[in-house]
Design a protein around this motif. Structure first.
Motif, PDB file in Angstrom:
ATOM      1  N   LEU A  45       6.612 -30.923 -57.635  1.00  0.00           N
ATOM      2  CA  LEU A  45       5.936 -29.816 -57.006  1.00  0.00           C
ATOM      3  C   LEU A  45       6.182 -28.437 -57.181  1.00  0.00           C
ATOM      4  CD1 LEU A  45       7.683 -31.043 -53.491  1.00  0.00           C
ATOM      5  CD2 LEU A  45       5.058 -31.177 -54.174  1.00  0.00           C
ATOM      6  N   ASN A  46       5.343 -27.632 -57.145  1.00  0.00           N
ATOM      7  CA  ASN A  46       5.615 -26.108 -57.368  1.00  0.00           C
ATOM      8  C   ASN A  46       6.316 -25.584 -55.980  1.00  0.00           C
ATOM      9  OD1 ASN A  46       3.642 -24.963 -55.349  1.00  0.00           O
ATOM     10  ND2 ASN A  46       2.153 -25.452 -57.089  1.00  0.00           N
ATOM     11  N   ALA A  47       6.855 -24.381 -56.273  1.00  0.00           N
ATOM     12  CA  ALA A  47       7.438 -23.594 -55.292  1.00  0.00           C
ATOM     13  C   ALA A  47       6.765 -23.408 -53.736  1.00  0.00           C
ATOM     14  CB  ALA A  47       8.159 -22.314 -55.769  1.00  0.00           C
ATOM     15  N   VAL A  48       5.413 -23.357 -54.157  1.00  0.00           N
ATOM     16  CA  VAL A  48       4.517 -23.027 -52.811  1.00  0.00           C
ATOM     17  C   VAL A  48       4.456 -24.277 -52.050  1.00  0.00           C
ATOM     18  CG1 VAL A  48       2.223 -22.663 -52.092  1.00  0.00           C
ATOM     19  CG2 VAL A  48       3.112 -20.892 -54.012  1.00  0.00           C
ATOM     20  N   GLN A  49       3.983 -25.452 -52.821  1.00  0.00           N
ATOM     21  CA  GLN A  49       4.100 -26.964 -52.145  1.00  0.00           C
ATOM     22  C   GLN A  49       5.288 -27.090 -51.485  1.00  0.00           C
ATOM     23  OE1 GLN A  49       2.914 -28.487 -55.798  1.00  0.00           O
ATOM     24  NE2 GLN A  49       0.651 -28.818 -55.222  1.00  0.00           N
ATOM     25  N   ALA A  50       6.387 -26.924 -52.132  1.00  0.00           N
ATOM     26  CA  ALA A  50       7.770 -27.264 -51.496  1.00  0.00           C
ATOM     27  C   ALA A  50       7.735 -26.409 -50.284  1.00  0.00           C
ATOM     28  CB  ALA A  50       8.670 -26.886 -52.432  1.00  0.00           C
ATOM     29  N   THR A  51       7.507 -25.120 -50.341  1.00  0.00           N
ATOM     30  CA  THR A  51       7.618 -24.372 -49.035  1.00  0.00           C
ATOM     31  C   THR A  51       6.813 -24.937 -48.042  1.00  0.00           C
ATOM     32  OG1 THR A  51       8.317 -22.393 -50.370  1.00  0.00           O
ATOM     33  CG2 THR A  51       7.150 -22.151 -48.066  1.00  0.00           C
ATOM     34  N   ASP A  52       5.525 -25.306 -48.296  1.00  0.00           N
ATOM     35  CA  ASP A  52       4.684 -26.046 -47.347  1.00  0.00           C
ATOM     36  C   ASP A  52       5.386 -27.240 -46.824  1.00  0.00           C
ATOM     37  OD1 ASP A  52       2.860 -24.006 -47.595  1.00  0.00           O
ATOM     38  OD2 ASP A  52       1.392 -25.160 -48.649  1.00  0.00           O
ATOM     39  N   LEU A  53       6.087 -28.310 -47.583  1.00  0.00           N
ATOM     40  CA  LEU A  53       6.615 -29.434 -47.002  1.00  0.00           C
ATOM     41  C   LEU A  53       7.513 -29.126 -46.440  1.00  0.00           C
ATOM     42  CD1 LEU A  53       6.142 -31.622 -50.382  1.00  0.00           C
ATOM     43  CD2 LEU A  53       5.196 -32.020 -48.112  1.00  0.00           C
ATOM     44  N   ILE A  54       8.362 -28.219 -46.486  1.00  0.00           N
ATOM     45  CA  ILE A  54       9.751 -27.880 -45.846  1.00  0.00           C
ATOM     46  C   ILE A  54       9.221 -27.429 -44.378  1.00  0.00           C
ATOM     47  CG2 ILE A  54      11.724 -26.119 -45.447  1.00  0.00           C
ATOM     48  CD1 ILE A  54      11.854 -26.617 -48.575  1.00  0.00           C
ATOM     49  N   TYR A  55       8.214 -26.519 -44.228  1.00  0.00           N
ATOM     50  CA  TYR A  55       7.495 -25.878 -43.092  1.00  0.00           C
ATOM     51  C   TYR A  55       7.051 -27.119 -42.051  1.00  0.00           C
ATOM     52  CZ  TYR A  55       4.043 -23.480 -39.962  1.00  0.00           C
ATOM     53  OH  TYR A  55       3.593 -23.504 -38.725  1.00  0.00           O
ATOM     54  N   PHE A  56       6.307 -28.097 -42.960  1.00  0.00           N
ATOM     55  CA  PHE A  56       5.954 -29.154 -42.226  1.00  0.00           C
ATOM     56  C   PHE A  56       6.948 -30.077 -41.603  1.00  0.00           C
ATOM     57  CE2 PHE A  56       4.850 -33.833 -42.273  1.00  0.00           C
ATOM     58  CZ  PHE A  56       3.663 -33.924 -41.527  1.00  0.00           C
ATOM     59  N   PHE A  57       8.024 -30.360 -42.367  1.00  0.00           N
ATOM     60  CA  PHE A  57       9.001 -31.033 -41.965  1.00  0.00           C
ATOM     61  C   PHE A  57       9.715 -30.590 -40.891  1.00  0.00           C
ATOM     62  CE2 PHE A  57       8.673 -33.607 -45.899  1.00  0.00           C
ATOM     63  CZ  PHE A  57       8.180 -34.862 -45.122  1.00  0.00           C
ATOM     64  N   ASN A  58       9.894 -29.155 -40.766  1.00  0.00           N
ATOM     65  CA  ASN A  58      10.698 -28.556 -39.799  1.00  0.00           C
ATOM     66  C   ASN A  58       9.666 -28.221 -38.654  1.00  0.00           C
ATOM     67  OD1 ASN A  58      13.287 -28.467 -41.175  1.00  0.00           O
ATOM     68  ND2 ASN A  58      12.486 -26.424 -42.291  1.00  0.00           N
ATOM     69  N   THR A  59       8.550 -28.218 -38.640  1.00  0.00           N
ATOM     70  CA  THR A  59       7.704 -27.687 -37.407  1.00  0.00           C
ATOM     71  C   THR A  59       6.656 -28.640 -36.908  1.00  0.00           C
ATOM     72  OG1 THR A  59       6.113 -26.863 -38.760  1.00  0.00           O
ATOM     73  CG2 THR A  59       7.492 -25.301 -38.245  1.00  0.00           C
ATOM     74  N   GLY A  60       6.434 -29.892 -37.694  1.00  0.00           N
ATOM     75  CA  GLY A  60       5.535 -31.155 -37.555  1.00  0.00           C
ATOM     76  C   GLY A  60       4.114 -30.431 -37.676  1.00  0.00           C
ATOM     77  N   LYS A  61       3.912 -29.216 -38.267  1.00  0.00           N
ATOM     78  CA  LYS A  61       2.654 -28.622 -38.355  1.00  0.00           C
ATOM     79  C   LYS A  61       2.242 -28.379 -39.852  1.00  0.00           C
ATOM     80  CE  LYS A  61       3.061 -25.906 -34.265  1.00  0.00           C
ATOM     81  NZ  LYS A  61       3.066 -24.495 -33.878  1.00  0.00           N
ATOM     82  N   SER A  62       1.070 -28.742 -40.289  1.00  0.00           N
ATOM     83  CA  SER A  62       0.616 -28.348 -41.599  1.00  0.00           C
ATOM     84  C   SER A  62       0.412 -27.108 -41.728  1.00  0.00           C
ATOM     85  CB  SER A  62      -0.851 -29.419 -41.676  1.00  0.00           C
ATOM     86  OG  SER A  62      -0.560 -30.478 -41.766  1.00  0.00           O
ATOM     87  N   PRO A  63       0.733 -26.305 -42.951  1.00  0.00           N
ATOM     88  CA  PRO A  63       0.371 -24.874 -42.949  1.00  0.00           C
ATOM     89  C   PRO A  63      -1.041 -24.550 -43.066  1.00  0.00           C
ATOM     90  CG  PRO A  63       1.571 -25.921 -44.877  1.00  0.00           C
ATOM     91  CD  PRO A  63       1.355 -26.812 -43.778  1.00  0.00           C
ATOM     92  N   ASP A  64      -1.349 -23.426 -42.607  1.00  0.00           N
ATOM     93  CA  ASP A  64      -2.823 -23.127 -42.651  1.00  0.00           C
ATOM     94  C   ASP A  64      -3.145 -22.471 -44.070  1.00  0.00           C
ATOM     95  OD1 ASP A  64      -5.503 -22.606 -42.362  1.00  0.00           O
ATOM     96  OD2 ASP A  64      -5.149 -20.802 -40.991  1.00  0.00           O
ATOM     97  N   ASN A  65      -3.703 -23.286 -45.036  1.00  0.00           N
ATOM     98  CA  ASN A  65      -4.103 -22.934 -46.286  1.00  0.00           C
ATOM     99  C   ASN A  65      -5.253 -21.774 -46.314  1.00  0.00           C
ATOM    100  OD1 ASN A  65      -1.968 -24.671 -47.312  1.00  0.00           O
ATOM    101  ND2 ASN A  65      -3.497 -26.260 -47.396  1.00  0.00           N
ATOM    102  N   SER A  66      -5.886 -21.741 -45.349  1.00  0.00           N
ATOM    103  CA  SER A  66      -7.364 -20.815 -45.298  1.00  0.00           C
ATOM    104  C   SER A  66      -7.096 -19.421 -45.681  1.00  0.00           C
ATOM    105  CB  SER A  66      -8.177 -21.047 -44.018  1.00  0.00           C
ATOM    106  OG  SER A  66      -7.298 -20.429 -42.889  1.00  0.00           O
ATOM    107  N   SER A  67      -5.787 -18.842 -45.454  1.00  0.00           N
ATOM    108  CA  SER A  67      -5.777 -17.487 -45.870  1.00  0.00           C
ATOM    109  C   SER A  67      -5.636 -17.444 -47.412  1.00  0.00           C
ATOM    110  CB  SER A  67      -4.271 -17.086 -45.177  1.00  0.00           C
ATOM    111  OG  SER A  67      -3.086 -17.714 -45.854  1.00  0.00           O
ATOM    112  N   TRP A  68      -5.397 -18.217 -47.954  1.00  0.00           N
ATOM    113  CA  TRP A  68      -5.423 -18.360 -49.651  1.00  0.00           C
ATOM    114  C   TRP A  68      -6.894 -18.088 -50.148  1.00  0.00           C
ATOM    115  CZ3 TRP A  68      -1.810 -19.414 -53.527  1.00  0.00           C
ATOM    116  CH2 TRP A  68      -0.373 -19.280 -53.390  1.00  0.00           C
TER     117      TRP A  68
END
Length: 143
Positions: A45-68
């Motif tokens: 994983l890269n750092a951005v993907q790891a952050t997204d997975l940590i967010y997912f596991f902590n909140t149960g929500k997938s991050p919104d990638n559309s801002s990228w």
């Protein structure tokens, strides 16, 4: 350049996953499914993907990638990228005339993207790399 996963992120993911999955294979299979590509190790994983997975596991929500994938309608290279997304079928299911910015943003965050940066933050040369990468995907898809 893609920032690699940090040691702290590896520790966080391993801690989170140790309580959810019984073994390494099960963990990697689940993380592969969530991230959208096969992982042989968390360190893939890269750092951005790891952050997204940590967010997912902590909140149960997938991050919104559309801002990228927010684009400038007056930038010709941004328009070229949107055109290629239409060619690839990366469009919204309910509104196929619009590009699926969540999908494009997710790709921009991934290791498959030659430039891991928000679309609006990219230089002209970086946008050209994105266009070339999308052209290569199109060529592979339609061979």
């Amino acid at each position: 350049m893609v920032q690699t996963i940090t040691n702290d992120q590896v520790i966080q993911l391993q801690t989170i996953c140790s309580g959810k999955f019984h073994n390494r294979e099960e963990r990697l299979e689940a993380l592969s499914e969530i991230s959208g590509f096969e992982l042989k190790s968390i360190k893939d994983l890269n750092a951005v993907q790891a952050t997204d997975l940590i967010y997912f596991f902590n909140t149960g929500k997938s991050p919104d990638n559309s801002s990228w994938a927010i684009f400038d309608k007056y930038n010709t290279k941004h328009k070229a990228i949107l055109s290629r997304c239409h060619t690839l079928g990366w469009v919204q299911e309910d509104k196929p005339q619009f590009v699926d910015l969540h999908r494009l943003g997710g790709w921009l965050k991934s290791n498959r993207s030659p430039v891991v940066r928000r679309l609006k933050e990219m230089s002209s040369a970086e946008l050209s790399k994105i266009i070339t990468a999308l052209d290569n995907i199109i060529n592979k898809q339609y061979k």
